[in-house]
Structures are given as structure tokens and as C-alpha cells.
Design an enzyme around this catalytic site. Structure first.
Site, PDB file in Angstrom:
ATOM      1  N   GLU A 289       0.868  -1.179   0.000  1.00  0.00           N
ATOM      2  CA  GLU A 289       0.000   0.000   0.000  1.00  0.00           C
ATOM      3  C   GLU A 289       0.900   1.223   0.000  1.00  0.00           C
ATOM      4  O   GLU A 289       1.915   1.262   0.711  1.00  0.00           O
ATOM      5  CB  GLU A 289      -0.909   0.013   1.222  1.00  0.00           C
TER       6      GLU A 289
ATOM      7  N   GLU B  69      -2.310  11.285   3.792  1.00  0.00           N
ATOM      8  CA  GLU B  69      -3.402  11.079   4.727  1.00  0.00           C
ATOM      9  C   GLU B  69      -3.416  12.231   5.719  1.00  0.00           C
ATOM     10  O   GLU B  69      -2.371  12.793   6.050  1.00  0.00           O
ATOM     11  CB  GLU B  69      -3.245   9.764   5.488  1.00  0.00           C
TER      12      GLU B  69
END
Length: 262
Positions: free
Chosen positions: A139, A144
Site C-alpha cells: 500500500e 493522509e
């Protein structure tokens, strides 16, 4: 609505500003249209199963209240709205099968949603899952943010050996004073040797290929892009959810993918 000439001009200016002389544009969405996101470029992850993080939203499909293009921008909006067994709705847009890449530069210019409980992300997952389920096939978290940390954005990678479940993930935060009021360019450059993380053209962290196999480096396969706002969850909801902040939107100016011209 922006004209093609303006869009091309912006492409040229951005390439110059970001120092993209070694890259060529291979995929983009400039959002110079209206209505639902372009179905030749975007699909939807749909449902309210918690998505492995105990998230509180239901992701809708092709619903303009959660994902719409207007005035030259993509708006992804999380709302206090019941659907299924969830109290919130949002959208999770994916390029899988329509934009899948091995190596390159991926950049997204966006303004983030504000509010405690919001968890916006610009990230990538493997298209083919060659090395097995998460996190073995990897990933890449380009950006974020969690609403209870309004001055920070984070870049991370997850692999079988390096992931948050076993507290070994490779991540770094960056102080950013105005992610909710100003647009910033969030990007990674990814090749066989390294993944480099940037905000506004400034590299702030990187992750090198250790050469010790897929458990540490599964990033030799195709990945696709995901744009979403989660509500609550294991990280985003650590300080609770302020219902008063909804609706809250991530506003995306463009998405551009470059491949090495070398």
C-alpha cells in the site's frame, strides 16, 4: 469551465514548476467538465463494511451528493446521512482497471476537508495482489490527514514486514499550516529503487528498496489510485467525530500521472 487551452497551459506550467523534465504525462483528469466523475477513468468502491478500519461511512456509487465535478473541480463530500447501517455517507473513487501503473510520478492537487472525525486519503493499492492480501502486496499512502491533527499530513507505505498492525509501518508526518484553506500538490515518485514523497515539489521522506524480497518491497507490480474521505475509524476517529463539521469536502483540482521519459 476551463478551456482546453487553459488546461494545456496549466499542464506545461506545472511540469515546469515541479521539475518534470524527466517525465511525460500519460494519464490525467483535469475535471474540466460537469456532473459525475468521468466513468472512463473512475469507478467506485461501495458499501459500509468498515473497510478494515471500523470506519463509520457508507461509500455510495455514482451519487452526486458525495462525488461531483463542478466549476473545474472534483468534490468528494462526506455527509451526516443514514445509509444502510451507517450514519454517514461518502465516496471512494478508484482508477482500478482504468488507470493502473508500475512506476512513475503520481500527483494530486487538492484542498482537504476540515473537521474532527474526517480522514481524507490519496493513496494506492495493488491491482493484481500478486503477493497475497493486505498488507503483503503493499500500500502506498501519498497523503493522509486526520481531522484531530489539522496541521499535519502523512506519507506512508505498508508491506508484510512494515505495517501498522505490527507497529512497523514506514511513515512520516509533515507540518502544513493550511491544508484546509489552500490547495497543495501531493505526490510520489516511484521507481524500482525508491518511493519518494513530496508536497508542493518538496521531498520530505522516502522509502528505499531493501533488496530483501516482496515482504519488504512488493512495489514491483501495478498499482491504482484511490481518493476518499473516511469518517471515524481506528485512526480518524481516535478523538471522536464532530457531527457539526458535516458536510465536509475534499476538493481536487487535478490528478496527473507521469512516466519516466528516460
Amino acid at each position: 469551465m476551463r478551456t482546453l487551452a487553459i488546461a494545456l497551459s496549466l499542464l506545461a506550467l506545472t511540469a515546469c514548476a515541479q521539475g518534470q523534465s524527466n517525465y511525460k504525462l500519460v494519464w490525467s483528469d483535469e475535471f474540466n467538465y460537469g456532473g459525475l466523475p468521468d466513468s472512463t477513468k473512475w469507478s467506485y468502491d461501495v458499501g459500509g463494511n468498515g473497510w478494515g478500519n471500523n470506519e463509520l461511512e457508507y461509500y455510495t456509487r455514482a451519487d452526486t451528493s458525495n462525488a461531483v465535478v463542478r466549476e473545474g473541480y472534483l468534490w468528494i463530500t462526506a455527509r451526516k446521512q443514514e445509509k444502510g447501517s451507517k450514519d454517514y455517507t461518502s465516496a471512494r473513487l478508484v482508477t482500478k482497471g482504468k488507470g493502473d501503473w508500475l512506476y512513475g510520478r503520481i500527483e494530486v492537487r487538492a484542498k482537504l476537508p476540515a473537521g474532527r472525525g474526517c480522514w481524507p486519503a490519496i493513496w494506492m493499492l495493488p491491482t493484481d495482489w500478486k503477493y497475497g492480501g493486505w498488507p503483503a502486496s503493499g500500500e502506498i499512502d501519498i497523503m493522509e490527514n486526520v481531522g484531530f491533527m489539522p496541521d499535519s499530513v502523512f506519507g506512508s507505505i505498508h508491506t508484510k514486514s512494515f505495517n501498522h498492525v505490527i507497529h512497523t509501518q514506514k511513515t512520516k508526518g509533515l507540518f502544513l499550516k493550511d491544508p484546509y484553506t489552500a490547495f497543495h500538490v501531493y505526490a510520489v515518485e516511484w521507481d524500482a529503487k525508491e518511493i519518494r514523497f513530496f508536497v508542493d515539489g518538496n521531498k520530505y521522506t522516502s522509502f528505499a528498496n531493501t533488496g530483501r524480497g516482496f515482504a519488504e518491497w512488493p512495489f514491483d507490480q501495478r498499482f491504482h489510485l484511490i481518493l476518499n474521505i473516511a469518517v471515524g475509524g481506528g485512526w480518524g476517529g481516535q478523538k471522536g467525530v464532530d457531527e457539526a463539521v458535516f458536510p465536509s469536502s475534499m476538493i481536487v483540482d487535478y490528478v496527473r500521472v507521469y512516466k519516466s521519459a528516460g
